[in-house]
Design a protein around this motif. Structure first.
Motif, PDB file in Angstrom:
ATOM      1  N   VAL A 278      -8.448  -5.305  -6.766  1.00  0.00           N
ATOM      2  CA  VAL A 278      -8.228  -3.946  -7.274  1.00  0.00           C
ATOM      3  C   VAL A 278      -7.498  -4.079  -8.606  1.00  0.00           C
TER       4      VAL A 278
ATOM      5  N   LYS B  38      -3.094   1.262  -7.808  1.00  0.00           N
ATOM      6  CA  LYS B  38      -3.370   0.016  -7.091  1.00  0.00           C
ATOM      7  C   LYS B  38      -2.397  -0.203  -5.933  1.00  0.00           C
ATOM      8  N   THR B  39      -1.116  -0.265  -6.248  1.00  0.00           N
ATOM      9  CA  THR B  39      -0.112  -0.581  -5.227  1.00  0.00           C
ATOM     10  C   THR B  39      -0.005   0.510  -4.183  1.00  0.00           C
TER      11      THR B  39
ATOM     12  N   ASP C 278      -0.207  -8.112  -3.240  1.00  0.00           N
ATOM     13  CA  ASP C 278       0.127  -7.242  -4.367  1.00  0.00           C
ATOM     14  C   ASP C 278       0.740  -8.076  -5.492  1.00  0.00           C
TER      15      ASP C 278
ATOM     16  N   SER D 267      -2.260   3.213 -12.156  1.00  0.00           N
ATOM     17  CA  SER D 267      -3.646   3.569 -11.833  1.00  0.00           C
ATOM     18  C   SER D 267      -3.868   3.829 -10.349  1.00  0.00           C
TER      19      SER D 267
ATOM     20  N   THR E 281      -2.280   2.404  -3.101  1.00  0.00           N
ATOM     21  CA  THR E 281      -3.419   2.283  -2.189  1.00  0.00           C
ATOM     22  C   THR E 281      -3.144   1.224  -1.142  1.00  0.00           C
TER      23      THR E 281
ATOM     24  N   ILE F   2      -4.419  -7.193  -5.362  1.00  0.00           N
ATOM     25  CA  ILE F   2      -4.035  -6.196  -6.356  1.00  0.00           C
ATOM     26  C   ILE F   2      -3.535  -6.927  -7.588  1.00  0.00           C
TER      27      ILE F   2
ATOM     28  N   HIS G 116      -3.413  -6.869 -12.282  1.00  0.00           N
ATOM     29  CA  HIS G 116      -3.784  -6.335 -13.599  1.00  0.00           C
ATOM     30  C   HIS G 116      -4.333  -7.450 -14.480  1.00  0.00           C
TER      31      HIS G 116
END
Length: 344
Positions: A40, A48-49, A180, A46, A51, A212, A214
């Protein structure tokens, strides 16, 4: 075919502050099979975390989720607290972004792992649970595990703490692991070691993993499929190859262009070309307009008339993926220009 380990259907997550309620994730649907990794990706904010935390039912106060989340056959949103305690750690576990804050400074590493074991099987003695801890620390590559279980978190390096957190998360062999940003603040060598360890344990246990991140470099080395989020909505979904080689959403193309590359073309002066950053700031979820949230930052907005600023694609459209699988993009454009400008 076995059922997917993770099924998320029409998930929306909202926050309430005072008398205002707004969505931070909207209409998200994904599935994930055992043995596969879904990355993700997206900028900070956005969704991500949050979710990942919604899947665990670990949302902060003032937040709520609606839709459907099923993990290993268990409906997480319908589960009561007793069922959730049974599911967390056994069906689904999470490696949190900051390993130091995920560990108590008052407990040694062995106590952390033993606690995870005995919470799910009280019949296991403390001695047997600590022995399991030694086995797991050895499995995740911590040297001298019999001594390491007696150490406290502050006595470990960042990489060793991350390995300890992974050991604690996997000691009960969950069907789904949510990782994460598992390599944040680690140097590139340790980062590669942690990713290799996660892949090895995933293959050994046959678990599904939600990664998760970036960092497109991390995603490229670890994921099977990629979900790109922007302003809490799905921007693009597809196989790693499809998303990397043929991005179908301007935001994904922008993220790819902003990723440093060793093979970047040199300009005529012998210097590497500068990265193309996406201009502007991420859209405020409170102030999002009626159209596509990415439109204010997109250089292709307006090529389909006013639809970009007045209409959100209600459902991600299906595109033809290079691997023959599903490749979705929430964009009004039929296709992106091969060399078009995607940012203003």
């Amino acid at each position: 075919m076995p059922d997917p380990v993770l099924q998320v259907e029409d998930l929306s997550i909202s926050f309430t502050t005072g008398e205002t309620t707004f969505d931070v994730v909207r209409d998200l649907s994904v599935t994930l099979d055992g043995g596969r990794t879904l990355a993700v990706v997206g900028e900070s904010g956005s969704g991500k975390t949050i979710t990942g935390r919604a899947i665990m039912r670990l949302l902060p106060r003032g937040a709520g989720a609606r839709g459907r989340i099923v993990v290993a056959g268990r409906d997480m949103l319908a589960a009561d607290e007793r069922e959730l305690r049974r599911a967390r750690g056994a069906d689904v576990a999470m490696v949190f972004q900051d390993s130091m804050s995920a560990l108590s400074p008052y407990l040694d590493i062995g106590a952390h792992i033993a606690q995870a074991v005995r919470l799910h099987d009280p019949s296991v003695s403390r001695r047997a649970a600590r022995a399991r801890g030694v086995e797991m620390l050895e499995r995740v590559g911590i040297p001298e595990p019999a001594d390491a279980v007696r150490r406290f978190p502050h006595e470990f390096s960042g990489g060793m703490r991350q390995r300890a957190v992974i050991a604690m998360a996997l000691v009960n062999r969950p069907a789904l692991l949510i990782a994460d940003e598992p390599t944040t603040a680690l140097d590139v060598t340790v980062q590669a070691q942690i990713l290799a360890l996660l892949r090895e344990l995933q293959q050994e246990y046959g678990m599904a993993m939600l990664l998760i991140s970036h960092d497109f470099g991390v995603v490229a080395s670890a994921a099977d499929d990629v979900l790109v989020l922007y302003a809490g909505r799905e921007a693009e979904y597809g196989s790693l190859r499809d998303v990397f080689e043929a991005p179908a959403h301007p935001y994904t193309a922008g993220l790819r262009a902003a990723t440093p590359r060793l093979d970047a073309r040199l300009d005529t002066g012998g210097e590497r070309t500068r990265l193309r950053a996406i201009p502007g700031a991420p859209t405020s979820l409170r102030d999002a307009g009626p159209g596509c949230a990415f439109a204010p930052r997109c250089g292709l907005a307006g090529q389909v008339g006013e639809r970009c600023v007045v209409e959100v694609p209600l459902r991600s459209r299906r595109t033809s993926g290079t691997t023959g699988g599903a490749h979705r993009a929430a964009c009004h454009l039929d296709r992106l220009p091969s060399s078009g400008e995607i940012a203003r």
